[in-house]
Design a protein around this motif. Sequence first.
Motif, PDB file in Angstrom:
ATOM      1  N   ASP A 223      -2.696  -1.587  -6.246  1.00 55.09           N
ATOM      2  CA  ASP A 223      -2.911  -2.942  -6.415  1.00 55.09           C
ATOM      3  C   ASP A 223      -1.421  -3.508  -7.208  1.00 55.09           C
ATOM      4  OD1 ASP A 223      -3.483  -5.735  -7.193  1.00 55.09           O
ATOM      5  OD2 ASP A 223      -5.325  -5.168  -8.010  1.00 55.09           O
ATOM      6  N   VAL A 224      -0.842  -4.344  -6.441  1.00 53.35           N
ATOM      7  CA  VAL A 224       0.327  -4.902  -6.946  1.00 53.35           C
ATOM      8  C   VAL A 224       0.474  -6.273  -6.639  1.00 53.35           C
ATOM      9  CG1 VAL A 224       1.817  -2.518  -6.973  1.00 53.35           C
ATOM     10  CG2 VAL A 224       1.612  -4.121  -4.868  1.00 53.35           C
ATOM     11  N   SER A 225       1.405  -6.866  -7.442  1.00 52.62           N
ATOM     12  CA  SER A 225       1.732  -8.519  -7.096  1.00 52.62           C
ATOM     13  C   SER A 225       3.135  -8.668  -7.603  1.00 52.62           C
ATOM     14  CB  SER A 225       0.956  -9.092  -8.024  1.00 52.62           C
ATOM     15  OG  SER A 225       0.897  -8.715  -9.448  1.00 52.62           O
ATOM     16  N   GLY A 226       3.603 -10.076  -7.287  1.00 54.75           N
ATOM     17  CA  GLY A 226       4.802 -10.480  -7.629  1.00 54.75           C
ATOM     18  C   GLY A 226       5.942  -9.975  -6.951  1.00 54.75           C
TER      19      GLY A 226
ATOM     20  N   ASP B 282       6.862   8.808   3.640  1.00 50.13           N
ATOM     21  CA  ASP B 282       5.886   9.499   4.747  1.00 50.13           C
ATOM     22  C   ASP B 282       4.412   9.304   4.554  1.00 50.13           C
ATOM     23  OD1 ASP B 282       7.913  10.372   6.373  1.00 50.13           O
ATOM     24  OD2 ASP B 282       8.206  12.163   5.156  1.00 50.13           O
ATOM     25  N   ASP B 283       4.095   8.315   3.228  1.00 52.40           N
ATOM     26  CA  ASP B 283       2.631   7.743   3.235  1.00 52.40           C
ATOM     27  C   ASP B 283       2.479   6.980   4.323  1.00 52.40           C
ATOM     28  OD1 ASP B 283       2.282   9.630   1.165  1.00 52.40           O
ATOM     29  OD2 ASP B 283       2.508   7.822  -0.645  1.00 52.40           O
ATOM     30  N   PHE B 284       1.342   6.778   4.388  1.00 53.87           N
ATOM     31  CA  PHE B 284       0.533   5.728   5.608  1.00 53.87           C
ATOM     32  C   PHE B 284      -0.045   4.640   4.880  1.00 53.87           C
ATOM     33  CE2 PHE B 284       2.404   8.719   8.365  1.00 53.87           C
ATOM     34  CZ  PHE B 284       2.541   8.110   9.643  1.00 53.87           C
ATOM     35  N   ILE B 285       0.040   3.466   4.921  1.00 52.30           N
ATOM     36  CA  ILE B 285      -0.945   2.315   4.430  1.00 52.30           C
ATOM     37  C   ILE B 285      -1.689   2.049   5.691  1.00 52.30           C
ATOM     38  CG2 ILE B 285      -0.520  -0.200   3.680  1.00 52.30           C
ATOM     39  CD1 ILE B 285       2.014   0.346   2.512  1.00 52.30           C
ATOM     40  N   VAL B 286      -3.147   2.240   5.244  1.00 52.90           N
ATOM     41  CA  VAL B 286      -3.939   1.841   6.471  1.00 52.90           C
ATOM     42  C   VAL B 286      -4.941   0.815   6.383  1.00 52.90           C
ATOM     43  CG1 VAL B 286      -4.166   4.452   7.019  1.00 52.90           C
ATOM     44  CG2 VAL B 286      -5.588   3.715   5.016  1.00 52.90           C
ATOM     45  N   VAL B 287      -4.719   0.240   4.924  1.00 48.34           N
ATOM     46  CA  VAL B 287      -5.484  -1.099   4.941  1.00 48.34           C
ATOM     47  C   VAL B 287      -4.793  -1.926   3.782  1.00 48.34           C
ATOM     48  CG1 VAL B 287      -7.808  -1.993   3.779  1.00 48.34           C
ATOM     49  CG2 VAL B 287      -7.851   0.141   4.988  1.00 48.34           C
ATOM     50  N   VAL B 288      -4.601  -3.386   4.136  1.00 50.95           N
ATOM     51  CA  VAL B 288      -3.739  -4.210   3.141  1.00 50.95           C
ATOM     52  C   VAL B 288      -4.684  -5.454   3.167  1.00 50.95           C
ATOM     53  CG1 VAL B 288      -1.881  -5.736   2.910  1.00 50.95           C
ATOM     54  CG2 VAL B 288      -1.608  -3.343   4.006  1.00 50.95           C
ATOM     55  N   ASN B 289      -5.298  -5.664   1.842  1.00 46.61           N
ATOM     56  CA  ASN B 289      -6.135  -6.690   1.398  1.00 46.61           C
ATOM     57  C   ASN B 289      -7.260  -6.841   2.350  1.00 46.61           C
ATOM     58  OD1 ASN B 289      -4.562  -7.620  -0.618  1.00 46.61           O
ATOM     59  ND2 ASN B 289      -3.251  -9.157   0.611  1.00 46.61           N
ATOM     60  N   GLY B 290      -7.895  -5.752   2.631  1.00 46.11           N
ATOM     61  CA  GLY B 290      -9.154  -5.672   3.656  1.00 46.11           C
ATOM     62  C   GLY B 290      -8.704  -5.605   5.001  1.00 46.11           C
ATOM     63  N   LYS B 291      -7.430  -5.619   5.500  1.00 45.91           N
ATOM     64  CA  LYS B 291      -7.213  -5.904   6.858  1.00 45.91           C
ATOM     65  C   LYS B 291      -6.753  -4.573   7.435  1.00 45.91           C
ATOM     66  CE  LYS B 291      -6.909 -10.414   6.583  1.00 45.91           C
ATOM     67  NZ  LYS B 291      -7.897 -11.270   7.100  1.00 45.91           N
ATOM     68  N   THR B 292      -7.465  -3.892   8.312  1.00 46.51           N
ATOM     69  CA  THR B 292      -7.120  -2.746   9.193  1.00 46.51           C
ATOM     70  C   THR B 292      -6.419  -2.949  10.357  1.00 46.51           C
ATOM     71  OG1 THR B 292      -9.367  -2.837  10.232  1.00 46.51           O
ATOM     72  CG2 THR B 292      -9.225  -1.834   8.013  1.00 46.51           C
TER      73      THR B 292
ATOM     74  N   LEU C 179       1.674  -8.282   4.112  1.00 48.48           N
ATOM     75  CA  LEU C 179       2.907  -7.829   3.423  1.00 48.48           C
ATOM     76  C   LEU C 179       3.968  -8.973   3.473  1.00 48.48           C
ATOM     77  CD1 LEU C 179       3.242  -3.877   4.469  1.00 48.48           C
ATOM     78  CD2 LEU C 179       2.372  -5.055   2.313  1.00 48.48           C
ATOM     79  N   LYS C 180       3.924  -9.770   4.451  1.00 51.70           N
ATOM     80  CA  LYS C 180       5.007 -10.760   4.658  1.00 51.70           C
ATOM     81  C   LYS C 180       4.790 -12.016   3.828  1.00 51.70           C
ATOM     82  CE  LYS C 180       6.620  -9.524   9.421  1.00 51.70           C
ATOM     83  NZ  LYS C 180       6.727 -10.090  10.722  1.00 51.70           N
TER      84      LYS C 180
ATOM     85  N   VAL D 113      -3.233  -5.439  -2.396  1.00 48.54           N
ATOM     86  CA  VAL D 113      -4.217  -4.159  -2.583  1.00 48.54           C
ATOM     87  C   VAL D 113      -4.392  -3.285  -1.335  1.00 48.54           C
ATOM     88  CG1 VAL D 113      -6.391  -3.229  -3.289  1.00 48.54           C
ATOM     89  CG2 VAL D 113      -5.743  -5.501  -4.232  1.00 48.54           C
ATOM     90  N   VAL D 114      -3.786  -2.258  -1.457  1.00 45.95           N
ATOM     91  CA  VAL D 114      -3.560  -1.297  -0.237  1.00 45.95           C
ATOM     92  C   VAL D 114      -4.263  -0.045  -0.487  1.00 45.95           C
ATOM     93  CG1 VAL D 114      -1.354  -2.264   0.207  1.00 45.95           C
ATOM     94  CG2 VAL D 114      -1.471  -0.257  -0.898  1.00 45.95           C
ATOM     95  N   GLN D 115      -4.515   0.658   0.504  1.00 49.25           N
ATOM     96  CA  GLN D 115      -5.211   1.621   0.800  1.00 49.25           C
ATOM     97  C   GLN D 115      -4.211   2.788   1.360  1.00 49.25           C
ATOM     98  OE1 GLN D 115      -8.254   3.242   0.305  1.00 49.25           O
ATOM     99  NE2 GLN D 115      -9.114   1.327  -0.886  1.00 49.25           N
ATOM    100  N   VAL D 116      -3.753   3.927   0.754  1.00 46.26           N
ATOM    101  CA  VAL D 116      -2.732   4.689   1.139  1.00 46.26           C
ATOM    102  C   VAL D 116      -3.397   6.032   1.489  1.00 46.26           C
ATOM    103  CG1 VAL D 116      -0.769   6.116   0.493  1.00 46.26           C
ATOM    104  CG2 VAL D 116      -1.211   3.711  -0.374  1.00 46.26           C
TER     105      VAL D 116
END
Length: 267
Positions: free
Chosen positions: A96-99, A145-155, A164-165, A171-174
Amino acid sequence: LRVAAPVVEARCALPEEAEEVAGLRVAAPVGEEQKVEPVPDKEPEPVADAAPEPEPAPPVEAPAPAPAELETKPEDQAAAVEPQAEAAVAEAFEIDVSGPSKTGPRWGIRHDAFEGIGIHVQKVEAGPFQSYNSGVAEDKALKPDDFIVVVNGKTETADMVEELKTADRVVVQVQRPSALTVRIKKRGDKMGISLRYQDHVSTVVLISQLETSGAVPDYNAATEKKNRVKVFDFIKAVNGSSGSVDEVVRATKSSETLYISLLRLSK
């Protein structure tokens, strides 16, 4: 007249002699009854104490048997190299990051996107994710080489990229892939796989399809299941060449024996 001389009793005394014969002492004065006396036993000479026997050495444990080497195929066949995990497959973890940054990449990551799979992290630079990394354990930090598979509930991949833009907090799932290296012997130029990537953007290549013939299908047919190449594996390097798609593809054509480094997600 003849006078008879008095008979004088003469006794010849011989000196007493002692003689040891066969362990007996014989006293033999003349004119006396012989007596046989046993020779007194001699006291045994003191014997020095024997040196104490050394304590037996502690048993030496036999060394553990060396692990069996991975069976390899003859040179004219494909052979697998034992998987070498750069990081164990783990459950997706959350960040979970912001700013977002106003200069450079908004979140301090350079990435590529693969539809239906997720966002491949290529590099972590100065920004919110790097700041986050400095305060967590290494296994929970975002890495290349990690993969982000969820961003703010979006899959959906396109929706994740949009978040991300535009979002000011994410809040990302990695998910961290496992690593596998295989050795493949080419027969001709045909690899027998279809690839997907973005020119001048991608640093890994997605295997989107396995064909029925070619070097990779031949390899799979001769290899145990866990070491086979699969659809949705990512090619990270070939014979040590990595960093761009052009280098990876060029390396597949430069040698008959290919050492291919793969990344594999658990899903």
